[in-house]
Design a protein around this motif. Structure first.
Motif, short mmCIF file in Angstrom:
data_model
loop_
_atom_site.label_atom_id
_atom_site.label_comp_id
_atom_site.label_asym_id
_atom_site.label_seq_id
_atom_site.Cartn_x
_atom_site.Cartn_y
_atom_site.Cartn_z
N GLN A 1 40.14 88.63 -21.04
CA GLN A 1 39.25 87.68 -20.85
C GLN A 1 39.71 85.90 -20.51
OE1 GLN A 1 36.21 86.98 -24.13
NE2 GLN A 1 34.39 87.07 -22.71
N ARG A 2 40.58 85.90 -21.60
CA ARG A 2 41.19 84.58 -21.61
C ARG A 2 42.07 84.32 -20.24
NH1 ARG A 2 45.91 83.70 -23.70
NH2 ARG A 2 46.02 85.62 -25.16
N TRP A 3 42.80 85.42 -19.85
CA TRP A 3 43.39 85.39 -18.60
C TRP A 3 42.71 85.20 -17.25
CZ3 TRP A 3 47.18 90.20 -19.58
CH2 TRP A 3 48.10 89.74 -20.76
N THR A 4 41.26 86.12 -17.38
CA THR A 4 40.57 86.01 -16.29
C THR A 4 40.01 84.36 -16.22
OG1 THR A 4 39.73 88.11 -16.57
CG2 THR A 4 38.21 86.54 -15.09
N HIS A 5 39.79 83.57 -17.36
CA HIS A 5 39.38 82.33 -17.29
C HIS A 5 40.38 81.44 -16.55
CE1 HIS A 5 36.91 79.41 -18.67
NE2 HIS A 5 37.54 78.44 -19.34
N LYS A 6 41.73 81.80 -16.79
CA LYS A 6 42.61 80.94 -16.22
C LYS A 6 43.17 81.25 -15.00
CE LYS A 6 47.05 79.34 -17.91
NZ LYS A 6 48.16 79.74 -19.10
N LEU B 1 25.28 97.30 -25.82
CA LEU B 1 26.86 97.77 -25.22
C LEU B 1 27.10 96.95 -24.15
CD1 LEU B 1 26.00 101.86 -24.74
CD2 LEU B 1 27.70 100.66 -26.25
N ARG B 2 26.35 96.21 -23.39
CA ARG B 2 26.69 95.02 -22.54
C ARG B 2 27.59 93.90 -23.47
NH1 ARG B 2 25.83 89.92 -21.45
NH2 ARG B 2 23.99 89.81 -22.91
N MET B 3 26.94 93.66 -24.69
CA MET B 3 27.70 92.43 -25.54
C MET B 3 28.83 93.05 -26.01
SD MET B 3 24.31 90.38 -26.78
CE MET B 3 25.17 88.88 -27.15
N TYR B 4 28.67 94.40 -26.54
CA TYR B 4 29.94 94.96 -27.30
C TYR B 4 30.22 96.07 -26.69
CZ TYR B 4 29.35 91.71 -31.29
OH TYR B 4 29.09 90.85 -31.97
N VAL C 1 36.15 94.20 -18.27
CA VAL C 1 34.77 94.57 -18.46
C VAL C 1 34.26 93.26 -19.37
CG1 VAL C 1 33.19 96.05 -19.60
CG2 VAL C 1 35.20 96.89 -18.76
N LEU C 2 34.81 92.70 -20.31
CA LEU C 2 34.12 91.82 -21.00
C LEU C 2 33.71 90.51 -20.11
CD1 LEU C 2 33.52 91.96 -24.27
CD2 LEU C 2 35.68 90.74 -24.67
N SER C 3 34.45 90.09 -19.22
CA SER C 3 34.30 88.87 -18.39
C SER C 3 33.14 89.02 -17.71
CB SER C 3 35.46 88.56 -17.45
OG SER C 3 36.49 87.96 -18.34
N ILE C 4 32.95 90.42 -17.07
CA ILE C 4 32.02 91.00 -16.13
C ILE C 4 30.76 90.85 -17.07
CG2 ILE C 4 31.07 92.61 -14.71
CD1 ILE C 4 33.81 93.05 -13.70
N HIS C 5 30.58 91.40 -18.15
CA HIS C 5 29.48 91.59 -18.99
C HIS C 5 28.99 90.10 -19.42
CE1 HIS C 5 29.56 95.95 -20.17
NE2 HIS C 5 29.58 95.77 -18.76
N TYR C 6 29.69 89.20 -19.34
CA TYR C 6 29.46 87.86 -20.14
C TYR C 6 29.15 86.86 -18.71
CZ TYR C 6 29.24 89.07 -24.81
OH TYR C 6 29.00 89.63 -26.20
#
Ligand code: HEM
Length: 737
Positions: free
Chosen positions: A71-76, A592-595, A630-635
């Motif tokens: 997620q951190r890398w995607t942000h960057k 399950l979207r959030m976790y 997955v986390l970046s897409i879900h949020y």
């Protein structure tokens, strides 16, 4: 002379070493040369260290967190970039369009799962569906889907879940009186291990283990120290086995030097695998690389396999059986005494026979029925000679398992020419059942394309069977795949219920509106304190029993089956009723979207040269591992707005979303096989919990310092997301339901 030889050897070794190190250095230019950005790799280890040094959101502790690092890398770096595991490049997709392009549109080409270090190879006779690829995967998927995605089978599984709920909640004295704060994570594990065990073996775990007193010795010590043991006698074995499963998972997840070496030097994998073979001899920290902890392997190989299956060697079992049959024939003819091996063979085949004949639904039974091996239809009591005939028939009728390799493509294409069009149509129709997740427009494109489809068309689906080894290895996979993931999902659901009164009320409303359809079996759940009694087996445990000395009596014989007074139709009705609880469905999906729990599993390997995606914008070269953030897409508010994705809002599922925006169970033709089972078990658990208990936050809660449900549970994840500490909720029994 010797010193000259030594210097030659040393010289060549140094040249090879420097050559290898230079090669590694060059590898780090690869992603850049393809135009992909990404975090800067460190020599030899790539970006691996960043996964373990991720700072946790609210406790600032260092935890392994695969998803948050991505997620951190995607942000960057944006929606597509790469990183290095050692010096192996991995491509990350963080955009549903790109995910759909690779996982759906190019479905046929990218059905290969990425390889995990030290995991079994697809060609291994014991490889399960998760690590299998190509035709072998398709054959397994084709067989297992018929069982696992069948609604009727899943309805039968509800019965097991219901019984398990009763054993793990309403039969426990301490959960039947007054308000209680419990670690719902532990509790859902007790529930899940019983439920999944019964789904797989068709018998309750307690019954199964009570048959074998020497099992107690494995799990005994720490459990006897558990003061709750006396209260929850029923859970004695379950708690213990559960504990072993946890150890197994810890082992699975912990850092191991061999796994690490395999990651940073995949070219030397054969060396690390060789070392792995010696783990039993050198069970030191360094060599401790068992994927599943030894007690678990023991439990499986010595217990399940030994008691059920006569033979597992796929290639030479027929000759062994013939030999055994001949020997048995001679003792039957000449009245000679059977030797130990013959008696064992007979008794084991009888066990198998008894097991299959029980016709109780369970995965093991269904998987075995998919094998080449016709089930032996005899018992010793009926007539020993019939056994011989059956064994002979077995030899005649059994065909060798076909595992065509992709390298045989020319041969397959030739066969394709002889293929009648009607047969091809028939096969295509069957194929479409496997292909149901892919988009229709992608098919025409793929038909003309390559390799894998040709391969499929040449296959004779009628003969697609499993080998016995595959039936067994897949039951073990289902055990692991179904236990940890589902119990963690239940934990998060319970946490959501306890922290959000508004949503809890909506769930209760929906349940009360459908009360009539959901209530059946509630009689069983009348809350009453459990009986406290000590079994003789428990007090008579003998620690000196040899663990490998399993007798061959039938462990399934006479055991109490998980029976209920409800008919199959009623279970089907309950299944349907659960499916129709729309708010509950959205609630679980939102949790399950959030976790999301199995993010690192959503991965593929590209098996074609230069896969072009996003209308030609990106190119994925052959052998590249592809994973999804997955986390970046879900949020991502773009896909989940307008309500902030950090807020818990189940109603967002009323709006149709991008097909690749919700990835809790993966996507495409390799989507989770247990999706229906998991969803129905989670829903049943939530319904029974709300019907029987008042759920609330614990009285002393540190929730004030946390911002909403999104951050309310501290987690870690490498393979699966797990809470790092107990998840406490308050439960009060509704005595008069
Ligand atoms: C909440 C519970 C569960 C979650 C979140 C979950 C998640 C996943 C994910 C993300 C994948 C990878 C999918 C992909 O690559 O696209 C997967 C694969 C798989 N899951 Fe699950 N799973 C759960 C429960 C289960 C259960 C209960 C079973 C079986 C008893 C199961 C069996 C499998 C199998 C066999 C695969 C591999 C499928 C293949 O490679 O063709 N899972 N699961």
């Amino acid at each position: 002379m010797i010193s000259k030889n030594c210097s030659i050897i040393l010289g060549s070794a140094s040249v090879a070493l420097f050559g290898y190190l230079y090669y590694i250095r060059i590898c780090y230019n690869y992603l850049k040369s393809l135009g992909y950005d990404g975090p800067r790799p460190k020599f030899l280890i790539g970006n691996l260290l960043e996964f373990v040094s991720e700072k946790n959101s609210f406790q600032n502790s260092n935890l392994s967190h695969y998803s948050k690092t991505l997620q951190r890398w995607t942000h960057k770096f944006g929606k597509i970039y790469g990183f290095y595991e050692g010096h192996s490049p991995v491509l990350v997709l963080a955009d549903p369009d790109l995910v759909a392009d690779v996982f759906l549109n190019q479905n046929k080409l990218v059905t290969f799962r990425r390889s995990f270090p030290m995991s079994k190879k697809s060609s291994d006779p014991n490889a399960d569906i998760f690590v299998s690829n190509g035709i072998r995967w398709l054959r397994l998927r084709y067989g297992l889907e018929k069982i696992m995605l069948n609604s009727k089978n899943n309805a039968k599984c509800l019965e097991y879940a219901d019984t398990s709920f009763m054993n793990t909640f309403t039969a426990q004295a301490d959960l039947c009186k007054g308000e209680k704060e419990i670690d719902i994570c532990r509790q859902s594990k007790y529930f899940m291990i019983q439920a999944i065990f019964t789904v797989i073996f068709g018998t309750e775990l307690n019954n199964f283990l009570q048959k074998k007193p020497h099992i107690h010795t494995v799990f005994k010590r720490q459990e006897l120290e558990d003061s709750k043991l006396a209260e929850a006698n029923n859970l004695y074995f379950t708690r213990a086995v559960c504990h072993k499963f946890d150890e197994a998972f810890e082992d699975f997840e912990t850092f191991s030097i061999l796994k690490f070496l395999a990651m940073i030097t995949p070219e030397l994998s054969f060396v690390w695998r060789l070392c792995d073979q010696f783990k039993f001899f050198f069970n030191s920290y360094i060599f401790h690389v068992a994927y599943f902890a030894d007690p678990m392997s023991w439990f499986y190989s010595n217990f399940i396999q030994k008691h059920l299956i006569i033979y597992t060697q796929e290639n030479d079992d027929i000759s062994k059986l013939r030999q055994a049959a001949e020997n048995t024939e001679s003792y039957l003819s000449f009245g000679a005494e059977p030797n130990r091996a013959q008696v064992r063979l007979q008794s084991q085949s009888q066990n198998l026979n008894n097991f299959i004949n029980r016709k109780q639904f369970c995965y093991l039974n269904s998987f075995l029925n998919l094998t080449y091996i016709p089930i032996l239809k005899y018992t010793q009591n009926e007539n020993g000679r019939r056994m011989l005939n059956s064994v002979r028939d077995l030899g005649e009728s059994r065909r060798p398992a076909r595992l065509p390799s992709l390298s045989k493509i020319d041969e397959i294409k030739k066969k394709c020419g002889d293929f009648s069009s009607s047969k091809r149509e028939e096969n295509r129709a069957r194929l479409s059942s496997i292909d149901r997740f892919s988009r229709p427009e992608s098919r025409s494109r793929l038909k003309s394309s390559t390799l894998i489809l040709n391969d499929l068309e040449s296959e004779d689906f009628e003969n697609w069977k499993l080998t016995v080894n595959e039936a067994l290895s897949n039951t073990l996979l289902m055990f692991f795949a179904g236990y940890e993931t589902t119990s963690t999902a239940i934990t998060f659901c319970c946490k959501a219920i306890s922290t959000m009164p508004e949503q809890r009320e909506k769930l209760l409303d929906e349940i009360s509106q459908n009360w009539e359809k959901l209530k059946f079996n509630l009689e069983k759940f009348k809350i009453k304190p459990a009986r406290v009694k000590k079994t003789s087996s428990q007090s008579e445990v003998d620690t000196s029993v040899d663990l490998n000395d399993s007798e061959d009596d039938d462990v399934f014989e006479d055991e109490k089956k998980p029976t209920s007074t409800n008919s199959l139709d009623e279970w089907n009705d309950l299944y349907e009723a659960l499916e129709n609880l729309k708010y509950l469905d959205m609630f679980v999906k939102e949790v399950l979207r959030m976790y999301p729990i199995a993010n690192s599993m959503v991965s593929r390997k590209c098996v074609v040269d230069n896969l072009i995606i996003s209308n030609g914008s990106y190119r994925i070269p052959k052998d590249m591992n592809v994973v999804v953030d997955v986390l970046s897409i879900h949020y991502d508010p773009l896909w989940w707005g307008p309500v902030d994705p950090k807020n818990f809002y189940p109603e967002r599922f009323l709006t149709e979303r991008h097909p690749a925006a919700w990835l809790a169970f993966g996507i495409g033709s390799r989507k989770c096989l247990g999706v229906k089972l998991a969803m129905s078990q989670i829903k049943l658990f939530v319904v029974r919990l709300l019907q029987n208990y008042i759920i609330d936050e614990p009285s002393v809660s540190d929730s004030k310092i946390r911002v909403g449900f999104a951050d309310s549970v501290e987690t870690k994840d490498i393979l699966f997301t797990q809470p790092t500490s107990p998840v406490v909720v308050s439960i009060t029994p509704k005595i008069n339901n």
